[in-house]
Structure formats: C-alpha cells, structure tokens
Scaffold this motif. Sequence first.
Motif, PDB file in Angstrom:
ATOM      1  N   VAL A  34      26.341  -6.662   7.734  1.00 37.54           N
ATOM      2  CA  VAL A  34      24.977  -7.005   7.313  1.00 37.54           C
ATOM      3  C   VAL A  34      23.971  -6.407   8.299  1.00 37.54           C
ATOM      4  O   VAL A  34      22.991  -5.774   7.902  1.00 37.54           O
ATOM      5  CB  VAL A  34      24.804  -8.541   7.204  1.00 37.54           C
ATOM      6  N   LYS A  35      24.231  -6.607   9.591  1.00 35.38           N
ATOM      7  CA  LYS A  35      23.333  -6.060  10.611  1.00 35.38           C
ATOM      8  C   LYS A  35      23.262  -4.539  10.525  1.00 35.38           C
ATOM      9  O   LYS A  35      22.193  -3.947  10.673  1.00 35.38           O
ATOM     10  CB  LYS A  35      23.783  -6.476  12.017  1.00 35.38           C
ATOM     11  N   MET A  36      24.405  -3.906  10.278  1.00 32.83           N
ATOM     12  CA  MET A  36      24.435  -2.450  10.209  1.00 32.83           C
ATOM     13  C   MET A  36      23.587  -1.942   9.056  1.00 32.83           C
ATOM     14  O   MET A  36      22.854  -0.961   9.200  1.00 32.83           O
ATOM     15  CB  MET A  36      25.884  -1.973  10.069  1.00 32.83           C
ATOM     16  N   ASN A  37      23.657  -2.599   7.909  1.00 34.09           N
ATOM     17  CA  ASN A  37      22.823  -2.200   6.766  1.00 34.09           C
ATOM     18  C   ASN A  37      21.343  -2.339   7.104  1.00 34.09           C
ATOM     19  O   ASN A  37      20.541  -1.473   6.759  1.00 34.09           O
ATOM     20  CB  ASN A  37      23.170  -3.018   5.525  1.00 34.09           C
ATOM     21  N   ARG A  38      20.984  -3.404   7.782  1.00 33.92           N
ATOM     22  CA  ARG A  38      19.585  -3.603   8.180  1.00 33.92           C
ATOM     23  C   ARG A  38      19.143  -2.538   9.179  1.00 33.92           C
ATOM     24  O   ARG A  38      18.017  -2.028   9.112  1.00 33.92           O
ATOM     25  CB  ARG A  38      19.392  -4.998   8.765  1.00 33.92           C
ATOM     26  N   ILE A  39      20.027  -2.196  10.113  1.00 32.13           N
ATOM     27  CA  ILE A  39      19.704  -1.184  11.117  1.00 32.13           C
ATOM     28  C   ILE A  39      19.529   0.184  10.462  1.00 32.13           C
ATOM     29  O   ILE A  39      18.606   0.929  10.795  1.00 32.13           O
ATOM     30  CB  ILE A  39      20.804  -1.131  12.205  1.00 32.13           C
ATOM     31  N   LYS A  40      20.396   0.517   9.520  1.00 37.19           N
ATOM     32  CA  LYS A  40      20.270   1.795   8.809  1.00 37.19           C
ATOM     33  C   LYS A  40      18.916   1.891   8.112  1.00 37.19           C
ATOM     34  O   LYS A  40      18.241   2.923   8.171  1.00 37.19           O
ATOM     35  CB  LYS A  40      21.399   1.958   7.783  1.00 37.19           C
ATOM     36  N   ASN A  41      18.513   0.799   7.464  1.00 31.83           N
ATOM     37  CA  ASN A  41      17.208   0.787   6.793  1.00 31.83           C
ATOM     38  C   ASN A  41      16.072   0.920   7.807  1.00 31.83           C
ATOM     39  O   ASN A  41      15.094   1.629   7.567  1.00 31.83           O
ATOM     40  CB  ASN A  41      17.036  -0.489   5.968  1.00 31.83           C
ATOM     41  N   LYS A  42      16.203   0.236   8.925  1.00 33.07           N
ATOM     42  CA  LYS A  42      15.194   0.310   9.976  1.00 33.07           C
ATOM     43  C   LYS A  42      15.082   1.731  10.525  1.00 33.07           C
ATOM     44  O   LYS A  42      13.975   2.253  10.723  1.00 33.07           O
ATOM     45  CB  LYS A  42      15.568  -0.664  11.099  1.00 33.07           C
ATOM     46  N   LEU A  43      16.226   2.374  10.754  1.00 31.52           N
ATOM     47  CA  LEU A  43      16.221   3.764  11.256  1.00 31.52           C
ATOM     48  C   LEU A  43      15.609   4.720  10.228  1.00 31.52           C
ATOM     49  O   LEU A  43      14.881   5.634  10.603  1.00 31.52           O
ATOM     50  CB  LEU A  43      17.636   4.206  11.635  1.00 31.52           C
ATOM     51  N   ARG A  44      15.910   4.498   8.949  1.00 34.85           N
ATOM     52  CA  ARG A  44      15.292   5.335   7.905  1.00 34.85           C
ATOM     53  C   ARG A  44      13.770   5.216   7.959  1.00 34.85           C
ATOM     54  O   ARG A  44      13.062   6.206   7.844  1.00 34.85           O
ATOM     55  CB  ARG A  44      15.797   4.910   6.529  1.00 34.85           C
ATOM     56  N   THR A  45      13.286   3.997   8.133  1.00 32.15           N
ATOM     57  CA  THR A  45      11.848   3.782   8.211  1.00 32.15           C
ATOM     58  C   THR A  45      11.246   4.454   9.433  1.00 32.15           C
ATOM     59  O   THR A  45      10.177   5.078   9.359  1.00 32.15           O
ATOM     60  CB  THR A  45      11.538   2.266   8.255  1.00 32.15           C
ATOM     61  N   ILE A  46      11.934   4.361  10.564  1.00 32.27           N
ATOM     62  CA  ILE A  46      11.439   4.992  11.800  1.00 32.27           C
ATOM     63  C   ILE A  46      11.443   6.510  11.683  1.00 32.27           C
ATOM     64  O   ILE A  46      10.472   7.184  12.060  1.00 32.27           O
ATOM     65  CB  ILE A  46      12.303   4.550  13.018  1.00 32.27           C
ATOM     66  N   LEU A  47      12.503   7.057  11.126  1.00 33.42           N
ATOM     67  CA  LEU A  47      12.647   8.516  11.053  1.00 33.42           C
ATOM     68  C   LEU A  47      11.867   9.147   9.900  1.00 33.42           C
ATOM     69  O   LEU A  47      11.519  10.320   9.955  1.00 33.42           O
ATOM     70  CB  LEU A  47      14.130   8.887  10.930  1.00 33.42           C
ATOM     71  N   ASN A  48      11.604   8.365   8.868  1.00 31.05           N
ATOM     72  CA  ASN A  48      10.865   8.882   7.705  1.00 31.05           C
ATOM     73  C   ASN A  48       9.701   7.941   7.382  1.00 31.05           C
ATOM     74  O   ASN A  48       9.732   7.251   6.381  1.00 31.05           O
ATOM     75  CB  ASN A  48      11.783   8.994   6.489  1.00 31.05           C
ATOM     76  N   PRO A  49       8.661   7.959   8.200  1.00 32.22           N
ATOM     77  CA  PRO A  49       7.557   6.997   8.000  1.00 32.22           C
ATOM     78  C   PRO A  49       6.791   7.233   6.714  1.00 32.22           C
ATOM     79  O   PRO A  49       6.784   8.223   6.120  1.00 32.22           O
ATOM     80  CB  PRO A  49       6.648   7.230   9.217  1.00 32.22           C
ATOM     81  N   GLU A  83      20.103  24.592  17.820  1.00 35.45           N
ATOM     82  CA  GLU A  83      18.819  23.995  18.192  1.00 35.45           C
ATOM     83  C   GLU A  83      18.399  22.904  17.215  1.00 35.45           C
ATOM     84  O   GLU A  83      17.857  21.877  17.619  1.00 35.45           O
ATOM     85  CB  GLU A  83      17.747  25.089  18.258  1.00 35.45           C
ATOM     86  N   THR A  84      18.675  23.090  15.940  1.00 34.08           N
ATOM     87  CA  THR A  84      18.339  22.090  14.939  1.00 34.08           C
ATOM     88  C   THR A  84      19.120  20.802  15.183  1.00 34.08           C
ATOM     89  O   THR A  84      18.569  19.703  15.125  1.00 34.08           O
ATOM     90  CB  THR A  84      18.639  22.620  13.518  1.00 34.08           C
ATOM     91  N   GLU A  85      20.398  20.967  15.493  1.00 32.96           N
ATOM     92  CA  GLU A  85      21.245  19.813  15.761  1.00 32.96           C
ATOM     93  C   GLU A  85      20.754  19.061  17.007  1.00 32.96           C
ATOM     94  O   GLU A  85      20.719  17.833  17.023  1.00 32.96           O
ATOM     95  CB  GLU A  85      22.690  20.280  15.960  1.00 32.96           C
ATOM     96  N   GLU A  86      20.369  19.809  18.040  1.00 33.06           N
ATOM     97  CA  GLU A  86      19.849  19.179  19.263  1.00 33.06           C
ATOM     98  C   GLU A  86      18.560  18.418  18.966  1.00 33.06           C
ATOM     99  O   GLU A  86      18.359  17.310  19.450  1.00 33.06           O
ATOM    100  CB  GLU A  86      19.599  20.234  20.342  1.00 33.06           C
ATOM    101  N   GLN A  87      17.689  18.985  18.155  1.00 35.29           N
ATOM    102  CA  GLN A  87      16.437  18.327  17.792  1.00 35.29           C
ATOM    103  C   GLN A  87      16.702  17.047  17.007  1.00 35.29           C
ATOM    104  O   GLN A  87      16.067  16.024  17.234  1.00 35.29           O
ATOM    105  CB  GLN A  87      15.543  19.279  16.984  1.00 35.29           C
ATOM    106  N   GLN A  88      17.662  17.105  16.099  1.00 34.89           N
ATOM    107  CA  GLN A  88      18.022  15.923  15.327  1.00 34.89           C
ATOM    108  C   GLN A  88      18.590  14.838  16.233  1.00 34.89           C
ATOM    109  O   GLN A  88      18.295  13.652  16.050  1.00 34.89           O
ATOM    110  CB  GLN A  88      19.032  16.277  14.234  1.00 34.89           C
ATOM    111  N   LEU A  89      19.388  15.241  17.212  1.00 36.48           N
ATOM    112  CA  LEU A  89      19.948  14.293  18.171  1.00 36.48           C
ATOM    113  C   LEU A  89      18.831  13.629  18.985  1.00 36.48           C
ATOM    114  O   LEU A  89      18.849  12.419  19.194  1.00 36.48           O
ATOM    115  CB  LEU A  89      20.946  15.001  19.097  1.00 36.48           C
ATOM    116  N   LYS A  90      17.851  14.414  19.399  1.00 33.10           N
ATOM    117  CA  LYS A  90      16.709  13.862  20.142  1.00 33.10           C
ATOM    118  C   LYS A  90      15.945  12.845  19.289  1.00 33.10           C
ATOM    119  O   LYS A  90      15.563  11.781  19.768  1.00 33.10           O
ATOM    120  CB  LYS A  90      15.758  14.978  20.585  1.00 33.10           C
ATOM    121  N   LEU A  91      15.729  13.180  18.032  1.00 32.09           N
ATOM    122  CA  LEU A  91      15.022  12.271  17.124  1.00 32.09           C
ATOM    123  C   LEU A  91      15.809  10.981  16.927  1.00 32.09           C
ATOM    124  O   LEU A  91      15.240   9.886  16.932  1.00 32.09           O
ATOM    125  CB  LEU A  91      14.764  12.946  15.779  1.00 32.09           C
TER     126      LEU A  91
END
Length: 164
Positions: free
Chosen positions: A149-164, A100-108
């Motif tokens: 370069v784009k991937m590094n920016r996307i990773k940072n963007k996802l971190r911001t979205i997931l950990n506001p 269930e934890t893995e499914e929740q993480q996938l949804k997030l």
Amino acid sequence: MNKKLEHQFVTELENNQNIVHKVCTLYTNDRDSHNDLFQEITIQLWKAYPKFRGESKFSTWMYRVALNTAITLYRKSKRTIQTQDYESVVFKIKADTYDETEEQQLKLLYGAVKQLGDIEKALIFLYLEDKNYTEIAETLGITEVNARVKMNRIKNKLRTILNP
C-alpha cells in the motif's frame, strides 16, 4: 568480540558496504555528512553484530540497521529536506556505458526521492534495490500488505513530483 567473529564481521561489511553507501547517499547532502553517517552505521553494525542470529541474510539485517540508524539520526538533527548537490557526487560509470540521459534521469529520481519522508525513502530504496515485498516488510518491520500500500502511494507521489 573474538577474532573469528571480528573477521566475519569485517568480511561481511566489506562485501556489503555498498548498501551503507547507498543509504548514506539517500539521507545526506554532502561528503562530510555521508562519511559521518557511514561511520555511525558501521559503529551500530559492529555493536549489534554479536546479536545477529543469522535468521535472515546478513544484507537484510544490514539494511535494517543502516536504515534505522539513518532515520534516527535524521530525525534527531531535524533537518529540512534539501536536494543533493550533484556536482559534488562522483559517479563511477564505465566509459563505454556512459549515458548522459540516464545520468540526468538518475539525478532527477534522487532529487524526487529526497523529497519523500523518512520511511518512504527507505521503502523506495529497498524497492529500487530489487527487494521483494516480503524482504521490504521484514527489513522495515511492517506487514507485506502495508509495504504494498505504501509503495503504491509513494509511486503516485513520485509521479506527481517528477511530472508536475
């Protein structure tokens, strides 16, 4: 198209259809849209197949056609990015591996990825599919350096979205 080419196409499509389903899940919010996009991608693959020269793997070529079709349709519809209604999504998870934890993480994660731009979604999708930067660059038609370069920016963007 001759019968041999038709048979090859159907076989390749059946063997790689999960690619198309994953792209559809990334760019749609409901089952009907998913089915429509799947059909449109299949049509585009069918039209383009006679021109497939085999210079890359079929799956790489399929990613490119599928993502380009999804992005083109997405832009034409000028939809706003919405989160997926996960209650309507059917997950095929074996009972003995259900977490269930893995499914929740996938949804997030899917919710966060849906907030990205068109090209960003495509890039993170390929990255999550364990494609190397050379394959990502080839599929998206960008340089390998640009993909990194784009991937590094996307990773940072996802971190911001997931950990506001």
